[in-house]
Design a protein around this motif. Structure first.
Motif, PDB file in Angstrom:
ATOM      1  N   GLN A  26       0.826  -1.214   0.000  1.00  0.00           N
ATOM      2  CA  GLN A  26       0.000   0.000   0.000  1.00  0.00           C
ATOM      3  C   GLN A  26       0.859   1.263   0.000  1.00  0.00           C
ATOM      4  OE1 GLN A  26      -2.283  -1.031   3.493  1.00  0.00           O
ATOM      5  NE2 GLN A  26      -4.118  -1.511   2.277  1.00  0.00           N
ATOM      6  N   LEU A  27       1.942   1.245   0.785  1.00  0.00           N
ATOM      7  CA  LEU A  27       2.821   2.412   0.806  1.00  0.00           C
ATOM      8  C   LEU A  27       3.543   2.569  -0.526  1.00  0.00           C
ATOM      9  CD1 LEU A  27       4.187   4.789   2.166  1.00  0.00           C
ATOM     10  CD2 LEU A  27       5.804   3.191   3.248  1.00  0.00           C
ATOM     11  N   ALA A  28       4.029   1.468  -1.070  1.00  0.00           N
ATOM     12  CA  ALA A  28       4.749   1.526  -2.352  1.00  0.00           C
ATOM     13  C   ALA A  28       3.858   2.074  -3.467  1.00  0.00           C
ATOM     14  CB  ALA A  28       5.262   0.135  -2.724  1.00  0.00           C
ATOM     15  N   ASP A  29       2.560   1.790  -3.398  1.00  0.00           N
ATOM     16  CA  ASP A  29       1.638   2.279  -4.420  1.00  0.00           C
ATOM     17  C   ASP A  29       1.469   3.799  -4.373  1.00  0.00           C
ATOM     18  OD1 ASP A  29       1.186  -0.247  -5.396  1.00  0.00           O
ATOM     19  OD2 ASP A  29      -0.679  -0.568  -4.274  1.00  0.00           O
ATOM     20  N   GLN A  30       1.857   4.412  -3.236  1.00  0.00           N
ATOM     21  CA  GLN A  30       1.651   5.857  -3.071  1.00  0.00           C
ATOM     22  C   GLN A  30       2.932   6.672  -3.216  1.00  0.00           C
ATOM     23  OE1 GLN A  30      -1.158   7.028   0.146  1.00  0.00           O
ATOM     24  NE2 GLN A  30      -1.242   4.840   0.627  1.00  0.00           N
ATOM     25  N   ILE A  31       4.063   6.003  -3.410  1.00  0.00           N
ATOM     26  CA  ILE A  31       5.327   6.716  -3.609  1.00  0.00           C
ATOM     27  C   ILE A  31       5.881   6.337  -4.978  1.00  0.00           C
ATOM     28  CG2 ILE A  31       5.888   6.867  -1.148  1.00  0.00           C
ATOM     29  CD1 ILE A  31       7.755   4.500  -1.468  1.00  0.00           C
ATOM     30  N   PRO A  32       6.691   7.184  -5.576  1.00  0.00           N
ATOM     31  CA  PRO A  32       7.216   6.869  -6.924  1.00  0.00           C
ATOM     32  C   PRO A  32       8.413   5.929  -6.879  1.00  0.00           C
ATOM     33  CG  PRO A  32       7.987   9.018  -6.244  1.00  0.00           C
ATOM     34  CD  PRO A  32       7.061   8.540  -5.152  1.00  0.00           C
ATOM     35  N   TYR A  33       8.317   4.886  -6.059  1.00  0.00           N
ATOM     36  CA  TYR A  33       9.390   3.896  -5.955  1.00  0.00           C
ATOM     37  C   TYR A  33       8.759   2.515  -5.871  1.00  0.00           C
ATOM     38  CZ  TYR A  33      12.328   7.923  -4.907  1.00  0.00           C
ATOM     39  OH  TYR A  33      12.989   9.126  -4.979  1.00  0.00           O
ATOM     40  N   TYR A  35       7.926  -1.475  -4.927  1.00  0.00           N
ATOM     41  CA  TYR A  35       7.718  -2.303  -3.739  1.00  0.00           C
ATOM     42  C   TYR A  35       9.026  -2.986  -3.339  1.00  0.00           C
ATOM     43  CZ  TYR A  35       6.497  -6.579  -1.211  1.00  0.00           C
ATOM     44  OH  TYR A  35       6.472  -7.618  -0.310  1.00  0.00           O
ATOM     45  N   SER A  36       9.778  -3.453  -4.350  1.00  0.00           N
ATOM     46  CA  SER A  36      11.035  -4.142  -4.073  1.00  0.00           C
ATOM     47  C   SER A  36      12.024  -3.230  -3.357  1.00  0.00           C
ATOM     48  CB  SER A  36      11.652  -4.650  -5.374  1.00  0.00           C
ATOM     49  OG  SER A  36      12.932  -5.211  -5.156  1.00  0.00           O
ATOM     50  N   LEU A  37      12.139  -1.973  -3.811  1.00  0.00           N
ATOM     51  CA  LEU A  37      13.062  -1.035  -3.168  1.00  0.00           C
ATOM     52  C   LEU A  37      12.615  -0.738  -1.745  1.00  0.00           C
ATOM     53  CD1 LEU A  37      15.478   0.848  -3.220  1.00  0.00           C
ATOM     54  CD2 LEU A  37      14.015   2.613  -4.223  1.00  0.00           C
ATOM     55  N   LEU A  38      11.325  -0.521  -1.536  1.00  0.00           N
ATOM     56  CA  LEU A  38      10.820  -0.258  -0.192  1.00  0.00           C
ATOM     57  C   LEU A  38      11.157  -1.422   0.733  1.00  0.00           C
ATOM     58  CD1 LEU A  38       9.176   1.298   1.899  1.00  0.00           C
ATOM     59  CD2 LEU A  38       7.100   0.242   0.957  1.00  0.00           C
ATOM     60  N   ASN A  39      10.968  -2.635   0.256  1.00  0.00           N
ATOM     61  CA  ASN A  39      11.280  -3.817   1.061  1.00  0.00           C
ATOM     62  C   ASN A  39      12.762  -3.846   1.438  1.00  0.00           C
ATOM     63  OD1 ASN A  39      12.307  -6.874   0.981  1.00  0.00           O
ATOM     64  ND2 ASN A  39      10.208  -6.840   1.774  1.00  0.00           N
ATOM     65  N   GLN A  40      13.628  -3.545   0.473  1.00  0.00           N
ATOM     66  CA  GLN A  40      15.068  -3.565   0.735  1.00  0.00           C
ATOM     67  C   GLN A  40      15.486  -2.463   1.708  1.00  0.00           C
ATOM     68  OE1 GLN A  40      17.676  -4.418  -2.804  1.00  0.00           O
ATOM     69  NE2 GLN A  40      15.717  -4.252  -3.883  1.00  0.00           N
TER      70      GLN A  40
END
Length: 394
Positions: A26-33, A35-40
């Motif tokens: 959900q957070l990744a869908d709202q930022i221009p980055y 899901y994989s980067l957010l997880n890392q």
């Protein structure tokens, strides 16, 4: 790759995300980055860049420092810096109490000169020594301003508040930098000085540029220009040119290449009108060289790294360029070299930035990001890179 620890920006992002009741997806869908980067980032496998942190903070509606924790410093460094800025914070808080009967202030002429010297020391990146002397000068000038109601003294007091802003910003105390700008506006209004008021709007705009709020930044730049409408002095012209450079930075953050070109052209025209470098105007660095630096900075902001590299390699800074601006250029250049795969050149420019301005470079987030990137890309860590990583607190 840096080994993850239990307390880093990623863990704070994870904590704040959960408090906002958002999944990673959900957070990744709202930022221009991705899901994989957010997880890392959350697990510490990748560092959180300044832009990434800004994007997350906007979505979560929290201050950036909630995520960065100690602002780009180790805990020990932060404690030392907190002790250094505490007297500045206290001095800023006493602005409205009138004259202080316990103070015997030096003559106004000496205090005005001292305010100018403090600004000069910050431009020379002597941050600690300037920070140590600043609270006493603010206290004396505050007393003198309330006592004499002299316009030059109010102007000098506004200048010291601007110096407090610059110091706080350079060492990562963003809340204090905002307070200092409010105090600058308060003193500038009592001095009836539209130029100082316009500089304050320029500084505010850059703050909104950093947190990715270009519309607010654009409004502040427009406000700064409107303050100068009735002023026709060389001083006002220089500040108007600097406002155009600020507008180019704001436009670059918004990805508006057309607006960047418009403001760079306008600033270049102003530079032609004044001739040379205008270091004599409130310690700004406005001139042809600074226009080129902002043009390169806009390319970096828009991730046009190949363009930025070509621009950086063509820039020849004048010997009179302020140390703070020279060091910032070297950090930007290092970042661009790193992003385009030239690790040795990137490290060389970082070392040069450290030699030129060690305090400023150590606390600059882009220097930290560049060193992190070089460490990640290196098969083996050269001694120089290892020393730089340890020095910056990675």
């Amino acid at each position: 790759m840096p080994a993850p620890t239990g307390d880093h920006t990623g863990t704070r992002i994870k904590e704040q995300r959960k408090l906002a009741r958002l999944t990673q997806r959900q957070l990744a869908d709202q930022i221009p980055y991705s899901y994989s980067l957010l997880n890392q980032v959350e697990c510490g496998a990748r560092p959180a860049t300044e832009e990434f942190v800004n994007a997350v903070a906007r979505v979560l509606r929290i201050d950036v420092t909630v995520l960065t924790g100690l602002p780009y410093t180790s805990e020990a460094q932060h404690k030392r810096l907190a002790l250094l800025v505490r007297p500045i914070r206290e001095a800023l808080d006493l602005y409205d109490l009138g004259a202080n009967p316990d103070i015997v202030a030096r003559p106004a002429a000496i205090l005005i000169e001292e305010a100018d010297r403090l600004c000069q020391r910050v431009r020379a990146t002597h941050l600690r020594s300037a920070a140590a002397d600043l609270p006493g000068v603010i206290a004396e000038l505050t007393h003198a301003a309330w006592t004499s109601q002299s316009t030059p003294v109010w102007q000098a007091l506004a200048s010291t508040y601007r110096t407090a802003h610059d110091i706080a910003l350079k060492v990562g105390f963003f809340d204090l930098s905002t307070v200092a700008l409010d105090r600058m506006d308060w003193a500038a209004s009592r001095a009836s000085d539209p130029v100082l008021a316009a500089i304050r709007q320029y500084k505010r705009a850059l703050g909104y540029h950093k947190i990715g709020a270009p519309i607010v930044g654009q409004r502040l730049i427009a406000s700064g220009h409107s303050l100068l409408n009735l002023a026709s002095s060389r001083e006002a012209l220089v500040v108007a040119g600097q406002l155009h450079l600020g507008a180019s930075a704001v436009a670059a953050r918004a990805g508006d290449a057309g607006a960047v070109a418009t403001h760079i052209t306008a600033a270049r025209d102003v530079a032609k009108r004044i001739g040379g470098e205008a270091r004599d105007v409130h310690w700004l660095s406005f001139g042809h060289a600074n226009v080129k630096l902002h043009e390169m900075g806009a390319s970096v902001e828009m991730r046009r790294y190949d363009d930025a590299l070509v621009q950086a390699r063509k820039i020849k800074l004048p010997a009179t360029m302020l140390t703070s601006r020279r060091a910032r250029f070297l950090v930007d250049w290092a970042f661009v070299e790193m992003e385009t795969g030239h690790s040795e050149s990137a490290l060389k420019h970082l070392v040069e930035a450290r030699k030129a301005a060690p305090e400023q470079t150590r606390y600059h987030p882009e220097a930290r990001e560049t060193i992190s990137g070089l460490v990640r890309k290196a098969r083996t860590t050269p001694d120089t890179l290892g020393h730089m990583a340890a020095w910056i607190g990675l």
